[in-house]
Enzyme design. Structure first.
Site, PDB file in Angstrom:
ATOM      1  N   ASP A   1       0.799   3.513   2.503  1.00 33.78           N
ATOM      2  CA  ASP A   1       0.598   4.036   3.851  1.00 33.78           C
ATOM      3  C   ASP A   1      -0.634   4.947   3.814  1.00 33.78           C
ATOM      4  O   ASP A   1      -1.672   4.515   3.316  1.00 33.78           O
ATOM      5  CB  ASP A   1       1.858   4.749   4.351  1.00 33.78           C
ATOM      6  CG  ASP A   1       1.910   4.819   5.880  1.00 33.78           C
ATOM      7  OD1 ASP A   1       1.587   3.795   6.514  1.00 33.78           O
ATOM      8  OD2 ASP A   1       2.265   5.868   6.426  1.00 33.78           O
TER       9      ASP A   1
ATOM     10  N   ASP B   1       0.848  -1.195   0.000  1.00 36.39           N
ATOM     11  CA  ASP B   1       0.000   0.000   0.000  1.00 36.39           C
ATOM     12  C   ASP B   1       0.878   1.237   0.000  1.00 36.39           C
ATOM     13  O   ASP B   1       2.100   1.145   0.030  1.00 36.39           O
ATOM     14  CB  ASP B   1      -0.890   0.000   1.254  1.00 36.39           C
ATOM     15  CG  ASP B   1      -0.068  -0.123   2.526  1.00 36.39           C
ATOM     16  OD1 ASP B   1       0.472   0.898   2.983  1.00 36.39           O
ATOM     17  OD2 ASP B   1       0.079  -1.257   3.044  1.00 36.39           O
TER      18      ASP B   1
END
Length: 269
Positions: free
Chosen positions: A209, A207
């Site tokens: 973050d 991802d």
């Protein structure tokens, strides 16, 4: 004699067909308590001895702050390991470290708070270069061989967890030059160094973050789980190819130097 301890949700322990002469080994308590599981998996890949350990327990019922890192590393050392290869789910702090790719970790920034981080009363273990450069090159070669998208030279920010970052923290870590963020590199890396073990990390980028404008790529449990499943196959291939390369290298001089460095850093036991 090279023996590699593999830590993380790699799938090597789930698919015993990958390991030749696979068997479960019961492990007991250590001077630092019990490791994450009562059993580890041992076997061979390309005639290289392997021990596979689940960092968070096979049920994943230990959060990063509750993992007994000392017991885990001590157990692998007692089983004769010379190298530690780990996988880490991590978030990206920089655009170029894209979700779905592999990050080859080179440095860390320690933002943990309360974890036991040494085996000794006083030790000053060098950590200027906590990840072995030779193994880093082998991981890069392995990525190329299996066609995995990767980026080398990653600096990981190791946070306490188990919560994810605030938006302000994420922007701060990004501004520091952190490339990825995770929760388990510290104290694993320095503890391995104290035991004279070569330690290397393969970051599985799941991802962005929470700093990124694309909210669909902001970290959530569901997104991390989805990406980890996507990355399981390629990370397993990278691990296998890396293990083959480690096994073909002559480590005798480097092992002696690593052992001497660790012993020389101890001031008081």
């Amino acid at each position: 004699m090279v023996k590699i301890g593999v830590i993380g949700g790699t799938g090597l322990d789930a698919d015993l067909n990958i390991l030749r002469d696979a068997q479960m080994i019961n492990v007991g308590t250590t001077p630092y308590g019990r490791p994450s599981d009562e059993q580890v998996t041992s076997g061979k890949i390309d005639n290289v001895d392997i021990v596979v350990m689940s960092r968070h327990g096979k049920r994943h019922d230990r959060n990063p702050s509750d993992v007994n890192y000392r017991a885990n590393l001590w157990t692998l050392k007692e089983l004769g390991c010379t190298h530690i290869l780990v996988t880490n789910a991590c978030g990206s702090l920089q655009e170029e470290f894209k979700p779905g790719m592999i990050a080859i970790v080179d440095q860390y920034i320690d933002r943990t708070k309360s974890r036991p981080s040494t085996f000794y009363k006083v030790i000053h273990i060098p950590q200027a270069h906590p990840f072995d450069k030779t193994v880093q090159m082998m991981i890069e070669e392995a990525c190329k061989t299996v066609g995995a998208e990767y980026r080398s030279g990653a600096c990981i920010v190791a946070c306490e967890g188990p919560r994810y970052s605030t938006f302000a923290e994420s922007k701060l870590f990004k501004s520091w030059g952190g490339d990825i963020i995770g929760m388990t590199t510290v104290p694993e890396a320095p503890l391995a160094a104290e035991l004279g073990l070569f330690y290397n990390s393969i970051g599985l980028v799941t991802d962005y973050d929470c700093w990124h404008e694309d909210e669909g790529e902001s970290v959530t449990v569901e997104l991390v789980d989805k990406r980890m499943k996507m990355l399981a196959g390629v990370s397993r291939k990278v691990l296998i190819e890396t293990i083959k390369r480690i096994g073909k290298h002559d480590w005798s001089e480097k092992i002696a130097a690593k052992t001497k460095e660790a012993q020389g850093a101890i001031m008081f036991k």
